[in-house]
Design a protein around this motif. Structure first.
Motif: not given
Length: 101
Positions: A17, A22-25, A27-28, A31-32, A35, A75
């Motif tokens: 990141a 990449i911002e790993r908030d 939601d990330w 969402l990952k 994905e 993840h």
């Protein structure tokens, strides 16, 4: 072992990141996971004749499935680590068996 693996995924993910801006908030992390389940589903669809194989052999598709399952596991562990979830306790509680993870 599970906690140690989660820490290893965390270190690798944080480096990736940072290197890629990449911002790993919160939601990330979820969402990952979504994905990665999509990518695993895509590999499964190839395996079961529901998707284009792009010239890949059964062995290559098997490798793709393993790679995507590993990404999904990573993840899931990242999500749990970020949200301070005790997966070992949850496995014992939900699956009713002792684990040495």
């Amino acid at each position: 072992m599970l906690r140690r693996l989660a820490r290893q995924f965390e270190a690798a993910s944080a480096r990736y990141a940072e290197d890629n801006g990449i911002e790993r908030d919160a939601d990330w992390f979820i969402l990952k996971m979504q994905e990665e389940i999509g990518e695993l589903t895509q590999a499964w669809n190839k395996r079961t004749g529901r998707g284009r194989r792009h010239g890949k052999s059964e062995d290559e598709i098997q490798t793709d499935m393993a790679d995507e399952a590993a990404d999904l596991l990573g993840h899931v562990l990242l999500f749990a680590h970020h949200h301070d979830l005790d997966l070992v306790a949850a496995i014992k509680r939900k699956w009713k068996f002792q684990v040495e993870l």
